[in-house]
Structures are given as structure tokens and as C-alpha cells.
Design a protein around this motif. Structure first.
Motif, PDB file in Angstrom:
ATOM      1  N   TYR A 140      42.519 -68.476 -14.482  1.00 37.66           N
ATOM      2  CA  TYR A 140      41.196 -68.457 -15.137  1.00 37.66           C
ATOM      3  C   TYR A 140      40.138 -67.809 -14.253  1.00 37.66           C
ATOM      4  N   PHE A 141      40.124 -68.155 -12.983  1.00 40.41           N
ATOM      5  CA  PHE A 141      39.085 -67.601 -12.104  1.00 40.41           C
ATOM      6  C   PHE A 141      39.261 -66.095 -11.905  1.00 40.41           C
ATOM      7  N   ILE A 142      40.502 -65.641 -11.827  1.00 44.87           N
ATOM      8  CA  ILE A 142      40.734 -64.199 -11.723  1.00 44.87           C
ATOM      9  C   ILE A 142      40.302 -63.502 -13.005  1.00 44.87           C
ATOM     10  N   LEU A 143      40.621 -64.093 -14.141  1.00 44.65           N
ATOM     11  CA  LEU A 143      40.220 -63.502 -15.412  1.00 44.65           C
ATOM     12  C   LEU A 143      38.703 -63.532 -15.593  1.00 44.65           C
ATOM     13  N   ALA A 144      38.052 -64.564 -15.061  1.00 47.59           N
ATOM     14  CA  ALA A 144      36.587 -64.617 -15.134  1.00 47.59           C
ATOM     15  C   ALA A 144      35.979 -63.457 -14.355  1.00 47.59           C
ATOM     16  N   ALA A 145      36.566 -63.154 -13.193  1.00 52.09           N
ATOM     17  CA  ALA A 145      36.070 -62.029 -12.397  1.00 52.09           C
ATOM     18  C   ALA A 145      36.307 -60.707 -13.128  1.00 52.09           C
ATOM     19  N   ASN A 146      37.515 -60.522 -13.660  1.00 55.40           N
ATOM     20  CA  ASN A 146      37.808 -59.279 -14.371  1.00 55.40           C
ATOM     21  C   ASN A 146      36.993 -59.154 -15.649  1.00 55.40           C
ATOM     22  N   SER A 147      36.789 -60.268 -16.339  1.00 54.65           N
ATOM     23  CA  SER A 147      36.029 -60.228 -17.591  1.00 54.65           C
ATOM     24  C   SER A 147      34.574 -59.875 -17.348  1.00 54.65           C
ATOM     25  N   TRP A 148      34.063 -60.208 -16.174  1.00 54.87           N
ATOM     26  CA  TRP A 148      32.697 -59.801 -15.850  1.00 54.87           C
ATOM     27  C   TRP A 148      32.618 -58.280 -15.753  1.00 54.87           C
ATOM     28  N   MET A 149      33.691 -57.646 -15.287  1.00 53.22           N
ATOM     29  CA  MET A 149      33.720 -56.185 -15.255  1.00 53.22           C
ATOM     30  C   MET A 149      33.760 -55.610 -16.670  1.00 53.22           C
ATOM     31  N   GLN A 150      34.405 -56.329 -17.592  1.00 55.03           N
ATOM     32  CA  GLN A 150      34.489 -55.867 -18.974  1.00 55.03           C
ATOM     33  C   GLN A 150      33.194 -56.143 -19.746  1.00 55.03           C
ATOM     34  N   HIS A 151      32.579 -57.299 -19.465  1.00 57.00           N
ATOM     35  CA  HIS A 151      31.375 -57.734 -20.186  1.00 57.00           C
ATOM     36  C   HIS A 151      30.476 -58.481 -19.197  1.00 57.00           C
ATOM     37  N   PRO A 152      29.693 -57.755 -18.408  1.00 54.38           N
ATOM     38  CA  PRO A 152      28.890 -58.387 -17.357  1.00 54.38           C
ATOM     39  C   PRO A 152      27.789 -59.280 -17.919  1.00 54.38           C
ATOM     40  N   VAL A 153      27.767 -60.534 -17.459  1.00 53.81           N
ATOM     41  CA  VAL A 153      26.753 -61.508 -17.877  1.00 53.81           C
ATOM     42  C   VAL A 153      26.314 -62.314 -16.661  1.00 53.81           C
ATOM     43  N   GLY A 154      25.178 -62.989 -16.791  1.00 51.39           N
ATOM     44  CA  GLY A 154      24.720 -63.921 -15.758  1.00 51.39           C
ATOM     45  C   GLY A 154      24.330 -63.273 -14.453  1.00 51.39           C
ATOM     46  N   THR A 174      31.779 -69.085 -18.389  1.00 56.01           N
ATOM     47  CA  THR A 174      31.964 -69.296 -19.829  1.00 56.01           C
ATOM     48  C   THR A 174      31.837 -68.000 -20.610  1.00 56.01           C
ATOM     49  N   ASN A 175      31.929 -66.887 -19.922  1.00 51.26           N
ATOM     50  CA  ASN A 175      31.890 -65.573 -20.558  1.00 51.26           C
ATOM     51  C   ASN A 175      32.870 -65.541 -21.733  1.00 51.26           C
ATOM     52  N   SER A 176      32.402 -65.153 -22.895  1.00 46.20           N
ATOM     53  CA  SER A 176      33.273 -65.129 -24.079  1.00 46.20           C
ATOM     54  C   SER A 176      34.496 -64.248 -23.851  1.00 46.20           C
ATOM     55  N   THR A 177      34.342 -63.193 -23.092  1.00 51.80           N
ATOM     56  CA  THR A 177      35.471 -62.311 -22.787  1.00 51.80           C
ATOM     57  C   THR A 177      36.513 -63.034 -21.946  1.00 51.80           C
ATOM     58  N   ALA A 178      36.063 -63.843 -20.986  1.00 51.93           N
ATOM     59  CA  ALA A 178      36.988 -64.592 -20.140  1.00 51.93           C
ATOM     60  C   ALA A 178      37.739 -65.649 -20.931  1.00 51.93           C
ATOM     61  N   VAL A 179      37.034 -66.360 -21.797  1.00 49.78           N
ATOM     62  CA  VAL A 179      37.672 -67.406 -22.600  1.00 49.78           C
ATOM     63  C   VAL A 179      38.749 -66.803 -23.499  1.00 49.78           C
ATOM     64  N   ALA A 180      38.423 -65.686 -24.155  1.00 50.66           N
ATOM     65  CA  ALA A 180      39.403 -65.037 -25.034  1.00 50.66           C
ATOM     66  C   ALA A 180      40.575 -64.481 -24.240  1.00 50.66           C
ATOM     67  N   MET A 243      36.280 -57.350 -28.580  1.00 49.86           N
ATOM     68  CA  MET A 243      36.274 -56.039 -27.946  1.00 49.86           C
ATOM     69  C   MET A 243      35.511 -55.021 -28.788  1.00 49.86           C
ATOM     70  N   THR A 244      35.644 -55.114 -30.102  1.00 55.57           N
ATOM     71  CA  THR A 244      34.940 -54.179 -30.977  1.00 55.57           C
ATOM     72  C   THR A 244      33.433 -54.322 -30.826  1.00 55.57           C
ATOM     73  N   ARG A 245      32.957 -55.547 -30.621  1.00 57.59           N
ATOM     74  CA  ARG A 245      31.516 -55.767 -30.445  1.00 57.59           C
ATOM     75  C   ARG A 245      31.048 -55.372 -29.050  1.00 57.59           C
ATOM     76  N   GLN A 246      31.855 -55.681 -28.039  1.00 54.79           N
ATOM     77  CA  GLN A 246      31.406 -55.488 -26.659  1.00 54.79           C
ATOM     78  C   GLN A 246      31.763 -54.109 -26.108  1.00 54.79           C
ATOM     79  N   GLN A 247      32.914 -53.570 -26.471  1.00 49.52           N
ATOM     80  CA  GLN A 247      33.361 -52.269 -25.995  1.00 49.52           C
ATOM     81  C   GLN A 247      33.916 -51.454 -27.166  1.00 49.52           C
TER      82      GLN A 247
END
Length: 464
Positions: A140-154, A174-180, A243-247
Motif C-alpha cells: 500500500y505505501f509503495i502504491l501510495a507513492a506511485n499513485s502520487w506520481m499518477q495523480h498528485p494530491v496533498g 487516501t488518494n483515490s488512485t492509490a485506493v483503486a 484513469m479516464t477522469r485523471q489521465q
């Protein structure tokens, strides 16, 4: 040239490392489940299963640790400008993963390895579950880091220092990209581990080796693959719409959709011109892309040309499209290999529906070939995720070309790329040899039962 070499090196090390990660995560939970069944029932078969699959899990875990350490060093070696810009944000989940999740995982795994005859059964069982929880938390923590690269928040960019600074840690976690991504990745991990059980069990059953251990193992693996594959489909559906909404460019590239259209069909296979801009022939499913992207059968999907123009208007001149051919085919290979894994599981469940009867030898070959499918699907999915984000290393914030180390020459990167590739090739051979030896050795003998006749010794495994 330096940029291309740095990207190649990170791609090689990441894809290689990701071969071990899903299997480790999935096997940790399955091994813990096997030991739980033994703890509750006292059935000696499940103890033998726990020790056999646990040994294979440990071999794979060790390889994952070695390759993962090298991967993280590259942030400072080849991507120093990226690390300087995002270190205040990106470093937080990586630090937690290393200090909390990985230590939890490795500490209790060590207790589990050496505690079979030293710890009580209850405490020993708790150790493997804590290790399994650690593997999931690490993911989860690795995906949270990668998801921030996909959809930067906070975060906010400090204009004085030119660095991104974290201002909402909860938003990052709690980035929606990380959760998904977490749901999609974890279910894929169980598909991988389940197919691993299926392939090795089928090979042994086809040779009538240890059926008391491998028949329940293959059933567990087959059901795991089938149920987890359903989870992959459901979580992938959520990811596609997100992904369609964010990228939106990534979704357009996944279909090689050059112009906006509604409704949008999904091409199973397409032949186009060499430059990829014109379609010559295509096998399509009407309206399917609209459903994948928007959740409706007549939804509009934006095209590459329109999105390119929008991005130029926002960020200035430049090419903002990823490698269309690579993105297009990785998306289809991910789906195709995943469907093949489902097919193998359905066939296997039908063949093993009865407890009695000889196991068909041909399915042993099919299952071994099927072992490739989840690994290929995982790699294709990861390549699609990262390639589809290009030319951004942090989407909409920092381009990949601006993150490479300016002081590291191309010769140094090329040398390290060659060394790492050769080293990883050697490690792959070591991994395969160790796994084959463990599989050929089979599970440990069962506990002797008072008054029982000695069990016949299984025929030795044929040599490779």
C-alpha cells in the motif's frame, strides 16, 4: 541519450523486481491460511503444505528484497533532480514502508522461520500472519507513492526552493488512485500466487507425487485464481473510469483513439499504418470502450489529437502523447493474459471436481504453461501504467526529462544498465534452480501415526 538510458535502467530493474512482489504478497497470505487450517483442524496435510509452500515463499521473498533495494537507490543515482523536487512528498510513504511495514514483515518472518520448535503454535501462527500483513502494508505505501506520481494530491510547490512540499499527508494516503490501484494490485497478487500453486501441484499430481498434499493445494490455487480474477475485473473497471477522469490521454492511448468519439468501440486487434495514425483493419466490440471509460454505453471518450491541443494550451508547446503502440498493446496483453489464467482455473476446477480418479497428465503441461500468464499480465499492466503517463514523471507537474540526474554521464548509466541486467540474469537462474530443487524435494514427511503402516515412498521426480 542519458534520459533514454536512465529510463531503460529503471524499467529493467522495476519490471524484474515486480516479478517477485505479487508472488510474495499472495503466497504470504495463502501460507498463513494453510497454517491456520492446520492450527484449527490438526490435519497433518495442511502442516506439510504450510512447510512446502512456505519454503518456496521464502526463496521468492529473498529475491524480492535484493532487487527492491537496488531499485530505490536509482532515485538518487539517475533521478536526482526528480528526488530533489519530490523528496519531501515521495520520501514519506517510502520511509514508512521501510521503517514500519518492511521491518514488521521481515522481523516476524524471521521469528516464523526459526520458531517452529521454540514458539507455541498460537504465537507461531501469529508471526506468519503479522508477516503477511507487513507485505500487504508494504504494497500500500509503495502504491501510495506511485499513485502520487499518477495523480498528485496533498502538496504545494514552494516557489522559493522550487520543491514540492507535502501539506496533507492524509490526502496522500487516501488518494483515490492509490485506493483503486491497491485493490487491483492485491487481487492480481492472489491470481499470481494461486497460479503458482496450480502449476506446481499439477506437475506433481500428473506424476502421482504426494497427492495427499497437492490435491488440496491445487484446489486452493484454482479457487484463488478464479475468485481473485473476478476481483481483478471489478477493480480494473473502477481504475479505468478513474484513469479516464485523471489521465484522459492514457485512456485514449490505450485504444489508439486519435479523435473524440461517442459512442466508442473497443478494438480487440487493429492493424494500422507504420506511424500509427491511421487504421487499416480492426476487430471491434461496439460501445465497449465507452462503458470502460465512462460507465455508460454511449459515453464520449476524448481523442489523442484533442487532448494534445488542450495540453499544449495549458502547459505550452511540446509533445504530450506517450508511445501509442506500446501503450495500446500492453493494455491488451494485460487483459489477454489475465483471461488465459481464468481459463486455466476453470478447466482445472472441472478436472479436479472429484476427489478420486487419476489426474490427467496433459493438464500438468497446461498448468506449467499457464504459470506464465499472471506474471506476463502483471508486467504488461505495470508497463502500461508507467508508459501511459509519459512524458510526465509526476503527472501535470514535472516532466520525465526534467527529473534525470544532470551530472551522471551516459557512459556511467550504460555501464550500470549492463551490469544490472547481467546480474539480474544470474539471479534469475539462481531463483529458478532453488525453486526447482525445492519442488523436486517435495513436501516434508508427515507425522507418524501410532499403529499405522509406513507410507509408501513416492517415486523420485524425473530429471529435467
Amino acid at each position: 541519450m542519458n534520459l533514454d538510458l536512465a529510463r531503460w535502467q529503471f524499467a529493467v530493474t522495476t519490471v524484474y523486481h515486480f516479478l517477485f512482489v505479487p508472488l510474495t504478497i499472495g503466497l504470504s497470505v495463502l501460507v498463513a491460511s494453510m497454517q491456520t487450517v492446520w492450527f484449527v483442524t490438526g490435519d497433518d496435510r495442511w502442516l506439510r503444505m504450510t512447510k512446502f509452500w512456505g519454503k518456496l515463499f521464502l526463496i521468492n521473498f529473498a529475491m524480492g528484497v535484493v532487487t527492491g533495494i537496488v531499485q530505490e537507490f536509482q532515485f538518487g543515482m539517475n533521478w536526482s533532480d526528480y528526488s530533489r523536487f519530490v523528496g519531501d512528498v515521495f520520501g514519506a510513504p517510502l520511509a514508512i514502508e521501510g521503517l514500519l511495514a518492511f521491518f514488521l514483515e521481515s522481523t516476524f518472518l524471521g521469528l516464523w522461520i526459526f520458531g517452529w520448535d521454540r514458539l507455541s503454535r498460537r504465537v507461531h501462527l501469529a508471526c506468519i500472519w503479522l508477516a503477511a500483513i507487513g507485505t500487504v502494508l508494504s504494497a500500500y505505501f509503495i502504491l501510495a507513492a506511485n499513485s502520487w506520481m499518477q495523480h498528485p494530491v496533498g502538496f504545494a510547490v514552494n516557489e522559493a526552493t522550487g520543491r514540492a512540499e507535502l501539506n496533507d499527508f492524509a490526502a496522500l494516503l487516501t488518494n483515490s488512485t492509490a485506493v483503486a490501484a491497491f485493490g487491483h494490485t492485491i487481487t492480481a497478487c492472489f491470481v499470481t500466487a494461486g497460479m503458482f500453486l496450480v502449476a506446481i501441484s499439477a506437475w506433481n499430481l500428473a506424476r502421482s507425487r504426494f497427492p495427499e498434499v497437492f490435491r488440496p493445494s491445487i484446489r486452493l490455487g484454482l479457487w484463488t485464481v478464479l475468485v481473485a480474477s473476478l476481483g481483478v475485473v471489478l477493480t480494473g473497471d473502477v481504475q479505468a473510469r478513474l484513469m479516464t477522469r485523471q489521465q484522459p490521454m492514457k485512456m485514449a492511448a490505450a485504444e489508439a483513439l486519435w479523435d473524440t468519439v461517442a459512442p466508442a468501440s473497443f478494438s480487440i486487434f487493429t492493424i494500422g499504418t507504420p506511424d500509427g495514425t491511421q487504421e487499416l483493419w480492426s476487430l471491434r466490440v461496439p460501445r465497449l470502450l465507452s462503458f470502460l471509460a465512462t460507465g455508460t454505453w454511449d459515453g464520449q471518450v476524448e481523442g489523442i489529437n484533442q487532448l494534445q491541443a488542450q495540453t499544449v494550451a495549458t502547459f505550452g508547446p511540446g509533445l504530450y502523447t506517450p508511445d501509442i503502440a506500446m501503450t495500446y498493446w500492453m493494455f491488451r496483453l494485460m487483459i489477454g493474459f489475465g483471461l488465459l489464467a481464468v481459463l486455466v482455473s476453470v478447466i482445472g476446477l472441472w478436472l479436479t471436481r472429484r476427489r478420486a480418479g487419476r489426474f490427467p497428465a496433459w493438464f500438468g503441461t497446461v498448468a506449467l504453461l499457464g504459470l506464465v500468464t499472471p506474471f506476463a499480465a502483471n508486467s504488461a499492466g505495470w508497463i502500461f501504467t508507467e508508459m501511459g503517463r509519459q512524458p510526465w514523471v509526476v503527472f501535470g507537474v514535472l516532466q520525465t526529462a526534467d527529473g534525470v540526474s544532470p551530472s551522471v554521464g551516459w557512459a556511467s548509466v550504460l555501464t550500470s544498465l549492463i551490469v544490472f541486467t547481467l546480474l539480474y540474469g544470474v539471479l534469475a537462474v539462481v531463483e529458478v534452480v532453488l525453486l526447482i530443487r525445492a519442488v523436486r524435494a517435495g513436501p516434508p514427511p508427515g507425522e507418524p501415526v501410532a499403529g499405522a503402516e509406513p507410507a509408501p515412498v513416492a517415486d523420485p521426480a524425473p530429471s529435467y
